[in-house]
Design an enzyme around this catalytic site. Structure first.
Site, PDB file in Angstrom:
ATOM      1  CE  LYS A  34      77.125  27.335   0.780  1.00 40.68           C
ATOM      2  NZ  LYS A  34      78.333  28.170   0.718  1.00 40.68           N
ATOM      3  CE  LYS A  67      84.599  28.679   4.271  1.00 37.90           C
ATOM      4  NZ  LYS A  67      84.028  29.869   3.655  1.00 37.90           N
TER       5      LYS A  67
HETATM    6 MG    MG Z   1      81.291  31.463   1.338  1.00 37.20          MG
END
Ligand code: MG
Length: 367
Positions: free
Chosen positions: A165, A265
């Site tokens: 991240k 997703k």
């Molecule tokens: Mg991503």
């Protein structure tokens, strides 16, 4: 078979690491997930789950799932849950947009279709490719040395794919990428996911500074146009995620040669029915895929396993075992990580049995 009621349960999923941090100082310590039950006159219930990554990642929020089911549910009572295409069209005409609201209901209908036919969902989605599904581990944003140490720890647990991240201060992000890359071994894969956190000039600086590192760059900027510009300035393999929220967005990005891999997703696209369309198109077009969801517990993890296991191995980039990031289990029978991989259940449907004591009383009942 007819839908007799739809129930939604609110569950809290605390994180094993205490918090999960990503671009722009965004952080979650307890996820707010919604478990969806679709009850039928055949006496069987299908289960789904939707868990936004907080209210500031995608246009989705936890209470929105429940409010949306309250709105949408009455339009579905009396309809056959096994006619999944019909049901999806009904959902799309009754409530414009809000794909994440529809995701849990659609997932529960696939669970019902599997239970009614005695087949695991992965077979209904195309069959089982290979023995298992390779997982990545998301590494929460911290200082470079801590992130490198965490990668070493998760590597020892069997993970070989890591998603850092980043999307913070670009100079520290460059250090983060180098610190982690320095300790990886042949066969490991590294993704630097900025989660829209950089603006264009910063992203181009970071990509230039890591041009000799074996790293993928994921969703550097907020807009598609910025990402496309960054893509055209880097020699690193490129992943799009937040901008690919529909079939039309995927087709445009393919036409523009805007990415090598897409992150799909389930709830971003509106359920297994919708994500399957994009998945199958990516297989035909030769695009790699991270197949996952925004977040979730055991039920989402099971759905990811069925989706990924029914996808050709060549096109599978990575997937996620979200149930290993959280401290509570909400269903028995969910996939359990084994040496950085997981498998879809052989049992009918999603192969999960919710733990009713963990769900408590429903917070929404539509009947
Ligand atoms: Mg991503």
């Amino acid at each position: 078979m007819k839908i007799t009621s739809i129930r939604a349960f609110r569950v809290e999923l605390p994180l094993v690491e205490g918090s999960y941090n990503w671009s722009g100082g965004k952080s979650v310590s307890v996820f707010d997930s919604t478990v969806v039950a679709v009850d039928t006159d055949a006496g069987i219930t299908g289960w789904g789950e939707v868990c936004p990554l907080g209210p500031f990642y995608l246009p989705a929020y936890a209470d929105g799932v429940r409010a949306g089911i309250r709105e949408l549910g009455p339009h579905l009572i009396g309809w056959n849950p096994l006619d999944i295409g019909v049901l999806n069209e009904r959902m799309d005409s009754a409530l414009l947009g809000h794909p994440y609201v529809k995701s849990g209901i659609d997932m529960a209908c696939w669970d019902l279709l599997g239970k009614a036919t005695g087949q695991p969902v992965c077979r209904l989605l195309g069959g089982r490719f290979g023995d298992n599904v390779t997982l990545y581990r998301a590494i929460s944003q911290e200082d470079p040395a801590t992130m490198a140490r965490k990668v070493a720890g998760y590597r020892a647990e069997g993970y070989r794919r890591f998603q850092l991240k980043v999307g913070g201060d670009p100079d520290i992000d460059i250090e983060r990428i180098h610190a982690v890359a320095d300790m990886l071994k042949p066969g490991d894969r590294l993704v630097a996911d900025a989660n829209t956190g950089w603006i264009q000039h910063e992203a181009i600086r970071v990509a230039a500074a890591v041009k000799d590192v074996d790293v993928y760059i994921e969703q550097p900027c907020r807009t598609y146009e910025e990402c496309l510009n960054v893509r055209q300035h880097t020699n690193r393999p490129f992943v799009l995620d937040e901008n690919i929220d529909s079939l039309a967005a995927l087709m445009r990005a393919h036409q523009d040669r805007a990415m090598d891999v897409v992150n799909l997703k389930i709830s971003k696209l509106g359920g297994l029915t919708k994500i399957r369309q994009l998945r199958d198109l990516c297989v035909s077009l030769g695009i790699g895929m991270t197949l996952e969801d925004s977040w979730g517990g055991d039920i989402v993890t099971a759905a990811i396993a069925h989706l990924a296991h029914s996808t050709p191995e060549l096109n599978r980039f990575t997937s996620t075992d979200f149930n290993s990031y959280v401290t509570v289990s909400i269903a028995d029978g969910a996939p359990q990580r084994d040496n950085g991989t997981m498998r879809a259940s052989e049992a009918p449907g999603l192969g999960v049995e919710p733990r009713l004591d963990m769900l408590g009383e429903p917070v929404v009942v539509v009947a």
